[in-house]
Design an enzyme around this catalytic site. Sequence first.
Site, PDB file in Angstrom:
ATOM      1  N   VAL A   1       0.624  -1.069  -0.079  1.00 35.09           N
ATOM      2  CA  VAL A   1       0.079  -0.009   0.038  1.00 35.09           C
ATOM      3  C   VAL A   1       0.805   1.220  -0.015  1.00 35.09           C
ATOM      4  O   VAL A   1       1.684   1.123   0.804  1.00 35.09           O
ATOM      5  CB  VAL A   1      -0.841   0.077   1.275  1.00 35.09           C
ATOM      6  CG1 VAL A   1      -1.640   1.371   1.259  1.00 35.09           C
ATOM      7  CG2 VAL A   1      -1.830  -1.280   1.363  1.00 35.09           C
ATOM      8  N   CYS A   2       0.379   2.178  -0.864  1.00 38.79           N
ATOM      9  CA  CYS A   2       1.376   3.489  -0.800  1.00 38.79           C
ATOM     10  C   CYS A   2       0.488   4.567  -0.367  1.00 38.79           C
ATOM     11  O   CYS A   2      -0.632   5.030  -0.847  1.00 38.79           O
ATOM     12  CB  CYS A   2       1.475   3.759  -2.506  1.00 38.79           C
ATOM     13  SG  CYS A   2       2.617   5.361  -2.437  1.00 38.79           S
ATOM     14  N   LEU A   3       0.592   4.735   0.914  1.00 32.80           N
ATOM     15  CA  LEU A   3      -0.324   5.661   1.976  1.00 32.80           C
ATOM     16  C   LEU A   3       0.850   6.628   2.546  1.00 32.80           C
ATOM     17  O   LEU A   3       1.644   5.979   3.513  1.00 32.80           O
ATOM     18  CB  LEU A   3      -0.974   4.980   2.860  1.00 32.80           C
ATOM     19  CG  LEU A   3      -2.028   6.045   3.590  1.00 32.80           C
ATOM     20  CD1 LEU A   3      -3.069   6.315   2.631  1.00 32.80           C
ATOM     21  CD2 LEU A   3      -2.830   4.719   4.399  1.00 32.80           C
TER      22      LEU A   3
ATOM     23  N   LEU B   1      -8.054   5.685  -0.003  1.00 34.06           N
ATOM     24  CA  LEU B   1      -7.256   5.376  -1.008  1.00 34.06           C
ATOM     25  C   LEU B   1      -7.987   4.439  -1.969  1.00 34.06           C
ATOM     26  O   LEU B   1      -8.161   4.502  -3.112  1.00 34.06           O
ATOM     27  CB  LEU B   1      -6.078   4.860  -0.504  1.00 34.06           C
ATOM     28  CG  LEU B   1      -5.082   4.415  -1.409  1.00 34.06           C
ATOM     29  CD1 LEU B   1      -4.410   5.395  -2.311  1.00 34.06           C
ATOM     30  CD2 LEU B   1      -3.968   3.532  -0.840  1.00 34.06           C
TER      31      LEU B   1
END
Length: 81
Positions: A5-7, A30
């Site tokens: 996950v790109c958070l 997201l």
Amino acid sequence: MEGAVCLNILREDWKPVLTIQSVIMGLQFLILEPNPDDPLNKEAALHMTKNKQQFEQLVRQTFKGRQMRVGDKLYSFPCFE
């Protein structure tokens, strides 16, 4: 397809005062509003920007337990209905 996950709040914007609720809300946002300008999955982002309606249909099918081939790998997803 690896579960990454790109958070930002999990990376450079992380602060010790953030709660698990903040992280969950970030993940929900997201999922509801993916950002094709900063993708973790560049192929999916390209598909989303080229044909959003088809992309959304593919996501709905995936949540219904659809199998998907990406490159030479076949992925199976659980049903979330």
